[in-house]
Write an enzyme that holds these catalytic residues in place. Structure first.
Site, PDB file in Angstrom:
ATOM      1  N   LYS A 105       0.866  -1.182   0.000  1.00  0.00           N
ATOM      2  CA  LYS A 105       0.000   0.000   0.000  1.00  0.00           C
ATOM      3  C   LYS A 105       0.894   1.219   0.000  1.00  0.00           C
ATOM      4  O   LYS A 105       2.015   1.185   0.521  1.00  0.00           O
ATOM      5  CB  LYS A 105      -0.873   0.019   1.255  1.00  0.00           C
ATOM      6  CG  LYS A 105      -2.134   0.811   1.078  1.00  0.00           C
ATOM      7  CD  LYS A 105      -3.185  -0.039   0.358  1.00  0.00           C
ATOM      8  CE  LYS A 105      -4.467   0.702   0.151  1.00  0.00           C
ATOM      9  NZ  LYS A 105      -5.529  -0.199  -0.306  1.00  0.00           N
ATOM     10  N   GLY A 218     -20.336   6.178  -1.022  1.00  0.00           N
ATOM     11  CA  GLY A 218     -19.360   6.477  -2.064  1.00  0.00           C
ATOM     12  C   GLY A 218     -19.340   5.362  -3.094  1.00  0.00           C
ATOM     13  O   GLY A 218     -20.359   4.707  -3.353  1.00  0.00           O
ATOM     14  N   GLY A 221     -20.286   1.885  -1.128  1.00  0.00           N
ATOM     15  CA  GLY A 221     -21.598   1.848  -0.476  1.00  0.00           C
ATOM     16  C   GLY A 221     -22.734   2.054  -1.457  1.00  0.00           C
ATOM     17  O   GLY A 221     -23.769   1.372  -1.382  1.00  0.00           O
TER      18      GLY A 221
HETATM   19  P1  NAD Z   1     -15.506   6.953  -1.210  1.00  0.00           P
HETATM   20  O1  NAD Z   1     -14.581   8.062  -0.856  1.00  0.00           O
HETATM   21  O2  NAD Z   1     -16.012   6.816  -2.590  1.00  0.00           O
HETATM   22  O3  NAD Z   1     -16.800   7.037  -0.245  1.00  0.00           O
HETATM   23  C1  NAD Z   1     -16.711   7.105   1.130  1.00  0.00           C
HETATM   24  C2  NAD Z   1     -18.101   7.438   1.701  1.00  0.00           C
HETATM   25  O4  NAD Z   1     -18.024   7.434   3.124  1.00  0.00           O
HETATM   26  C3  NAD Z   1     -18.615   8.821   1.308  1.00  0.00           C
HETATM   27  O5  NAD Z   1     -20.025   8.754   1.149  1.00  0.00           O
HETATM   28  C4  NAD Z   1     -18.255   9.675   2.527  1.00  0.00           C
HETATM   29  O6  NAD Z   1     -19.084  10.831   2.657  1.00  0.00           O
HETATM   30  C5  NAD Z   1     -18.503   8.686   3.630  1.00  0.00           C
HETATM   31  N1  NAD Z   1     -17.788   8.990   4.869  1.00  0.00           N
HETATM   32  C6  NAD Z   1     -16.538   9.450   5.016  1.00  0.00           C
HETATM   33  N2  NAD Z   1     -16.244   9.599   6.320  1.00  0.00           N
HETATM   34  C7  NAD Z   1     -17.341   9.218   7.003  1.00  0.00           C
HETATM   35  C8  NAD Z   1     -17.674   9.142   8.369  1.00  0.00           C
HETATM   36  N3  NAD Z   1     -16.793   9.507   9.311  1.00  0.00           N
HETATM   37  N4  NAD Z   1     -18.904   8.690   8.707  1.00  0.00           N
HETATM   38  C9  NAD Z   1     -19.787   8.339   7.761  1.00  0.00           C
HETATM   39  N5  NAD Z   1     -19.542   8.374   6.446  1.00  0.00           N
HETATM   40  C10 NAD Z   1     -18.334   8.829   6.084  1.00  0.00           C
HETATM   41  O7  NAD Z   1     -14.773   5.637  -0.724  1.00  0.00           O
HETATM   42  P2  NAD Z   1     -15.024   4.155  -1.210  1.00  0.00           P
HETATM   43  O8  NAD Z   1     -14.133   3.862  -2.349  1.00  0.00           O
HETATM   44  O9  NAD Z   1     -16.481   3.901  -1.348  1.00  0.00           O
HETATM   45  O10 NAD Z   1     -14.438   3.327   0.039  1.00  0.00           O
HETATM   46  C11 NAD Z   1     -15.185   3.164   1.228  1.00  0.00           C
HETATM   47  C12 NAD Z   1     -14.458   2.196   2.146  1.00  0.00           C
HETATM   48  O11 NAD Z   1     -14.272   0.954   1.476  1.00  0.00           O
HETATM   49  C13 NAD Z   1     -13.060   2.653   2.594  1.00  0.00           C
HETATM   50  O12 NAD Z   1     -12.848   2.169   3.907  1.00  0.00           O
HETATM   51  C14 NAD Z   1     -12.145   1.914   1.640  1.00  0.00           C
HETATM   52  O13 NAD Z   1     -10.854   1.702   2.207  1.00  0.00           O
HETATM   53  C15 NAD Z   1     -12.897   0.608   1.493  1.00  0.00           C
HETATM   54  N6  NAD Z   1     -12.549  -0.109   0.276  1.00  0.00           N
HETATM   55  C16 NAD Z   1     -12.754   0.467  -0.936  1.00  0.00           C
HETATM   56  C17 NAD Z   1     -12.428  -0.239  -2.082  1.00  0.00           C
HETATM   57  C18 NAD Z   1     -12.703   0.346  -3.451  1.00  0.00           C
HETATM   58  O14 NAD Z   1     -12.547  -0.375  -4.429  1.00  0.00           O
HETATM   59  N7  NAD Z   1     -13.135   1.585  -3.571  1.00  0.00           N
HETATM   60  C19 NAD Z   1     -11.871  -1.508  -1.982  1.00  0.00           C
HETATM   61  C20 NAD Z   1     -11.679  -2.083  -0.726  1.00  0.00           C
HETATM   62  C21 NAD Z   1     -12.025  -1.361   0.393  1.00  0.00           C
END
Ligand code: NAD
Length: 414
Positions: A105, A218, A221
């Site tokens: 990472k 995001g 979700g």
């Molecule tokens: P993103 O930035 O697209 O979305 C994140 C969402 O969480 C947004 O709606 C934001 O407003 C919300 N958020 C941020 N802080 C918050 C808080 N304190 N309380 C409530 N909501 C909050 O990110 P993403 O790509 O959807 O990733 C979300 C999670 O999934 C992260 O933990 C990331 O590490 C994990 N993840 C993502 C991927 C990927 O492919 N995108 C893969 C594995 C894991």
């Protein structure tokens, strides 16, 4: 008392899974810390004439199973501790999904929203110039929070300008036009959906009429919420960083996604009641999915969770103490290293497509993803069932650790 850091939580899981699974102590000793940490500083002359230095890292956690691989996180509060935790998660995730890759990472401590487009490009290109990745057989950076298709395109171009050759397999999460995989953007949300459906089904809950709450709207979700909605489930609550919305009969997810795209938030959606993030975590639903940030379910609020099943879409959303409390209360948790491994799995397909100069159709991508992620879930479940005292999380880690341990033994490292 300060809560343990996210890396300390990862180490605690490593050691507990190692103890329960009888993993060789020498293997655990190797895995306590990354194999290599590259921390460096990026000097940048900004467009407005000012000058800044941005701290950056690339953590090579373990490469017993294959080349280092995975994301690049850019955010203002990025810490090395967080990058190390994500590095070990990737080591475990790849092993769980039977992907011949090690865990890595990287990231930059920077606020991309405060930089001009030109400065963002300059920063991302500087990251690759200073990192000097060595290609698909050594280390393949991809995207994470703060990086997307545009940033990965700049990284690929910078890498290819340095090496003087085209090599799409050297970087992941690229757009399709530059050798990315179909289905890449939806892959993590789709993977969470597939695992949730399997885990709920095993507990007698079909998707038709199932109720769900999703924290974080995001990339992950909102895709998960869409797939649940399409499958007949009722997504009754979703939230973003500003708070959430609730509707007992189920939310109109396509319309909410449209609002999020056009207005940047989901608040004040017609026909819904507001709900704050704490209340969302305590909602009375069949399945709760934290899909935002780490450490949101902890000792202080795990007692209020009323869902029958928790599926971790975010990385590390449940702390060790929170996990223990949920287990005591009989609420199973499908761990992040299984539930959100869809993105890592399609990155594996992306690299394979790059190396073979091929492009898979979406049906092949989705079919291969489903096969791998369900096999990983089943292996974690079976390992947990045959290991006294092990949760599903321990099952996943033990299953992965056995593969890493074997690879290190065969290589003569331990
Ligand atoms: P993103 O930035 O697209 O979305 C994140 C969402 O969480 C947004 O709606 C934001 O407003 C919300 N958020 C941020 N802080 C918050 C808080 N304190 N309380 C409530 N909501 C909050 O990110 P993403 O790509 O959807 O990733 C979300 C999670 O999934 C992260 O933990 C990331 O590490 C994990 N993840 C993502 C991927 C990927 O492919 N995108 C893969 C594995 C894991």
């Amino acid at each position: 008392m300060q809560p343990p850091s996210v890396f300390a939580v990862a180490q605690a899981t490593l050691n507990e899974a190692g103890r329960l699974g009888g993993i060789d102590e020498r293997a655990l000793e190797v895995l306590q810390e990354p194999k290599r940490i590259n921390s460096f500083r990026l000097p940048l002359k900004l467009e407005d004439g000012s000058f800044r230095v941005f701290p950056a890292h690339r953590v090579h956690y373990n490469d017993a199973l294959g080349p280092f691989r995975d994301g690049t996180r850019i955010r203002p509060d990025l810490t090395l501790d967080e990058v190390k935790a994500l590095g070990i998660f990737m080591t475990i995730k790849h092993a769980c999904a039977d992907i011949p890759a090690g865990g890595a990472k990287g990231g930059i401590q920077a606020d991309m929203a405060a930089l001009s487009p030109r400065d963002r490009e300059a920063l991302v290109r500087a990251y690759i110039r200073h990192l000097q990745p060595k290609g698909p057989w050594v280390d393949v950076p991809g995207a994470d929070i703060g990086t997307g298709e545009q940033e990965m395109s700049w990284m690929l171009d910078e890498y290819e300008q340095i090496t003087g050759e085209h090599c799409p397999a050297a970087l992941n999460d690229k757009p399709f036009a530059l050798g990315g995989s179909l289905g890449g953007e939806a892959a993590t949300g789709r993977g969470v959906f597939l695992v949730l459906r399997a885990a709920a089904g095993e507990r007698g809950m079909g998707l038709e009429g199932l109720t769900a709450a999703v924290q974080g709207f995001g990339q992950v979700g909102s895709e998960l919420a869409q797939q649940l909605h399409d499958a007949g489930a009722r997504v009754v609550a979703v939230s973003d960083v500003h708070g959430g919305v609730f509707r007992g009969d189920g939310l109109d997810i396509p319309a909410l996604r449209q609002q999020a795209r056009t207005h940047g938030t989901i608040g004040n959606f017609p026909g819904t009641e507001p709900i704050d993030n704490d209340s969302l975590l305590a909602a009375e639903v069949d399945v709760l999915v934290p899909a935002a940030v780490h450490d949101v379910i902890h000792e202080g609020n795990a007692g209020t969770v009323r869902a029958k099943l928790v599926v971790e879409a975010a990385n590390g959303p449940v702390t060790t103490a929170g996990d223990a409390l949920l287990a005591e209360r009989g609420i199973p948790v499908v761990p992040d290293v299984i539930a959100n491994s869809g993105g890592a799995t399609v990155c594996h397909f992306e690299r394979s497509q790059g190396l073979s100069d091929e492009s898979w159709d979406l049906e092949r991508v989705n079919r291969s993803l489903e096969r791998r992620i369900l096999a990983a879930h089943a292996a974690a479940r079976d390992t947990a069932a045959e290991t006294p005292g092990a949760s599903l999380r321990h099952g996943a880690w033990i299953h992965a650790l056995r593969k890493v341990e074997r690879a290190m033994q065969l290589r003569g490292w331990i």
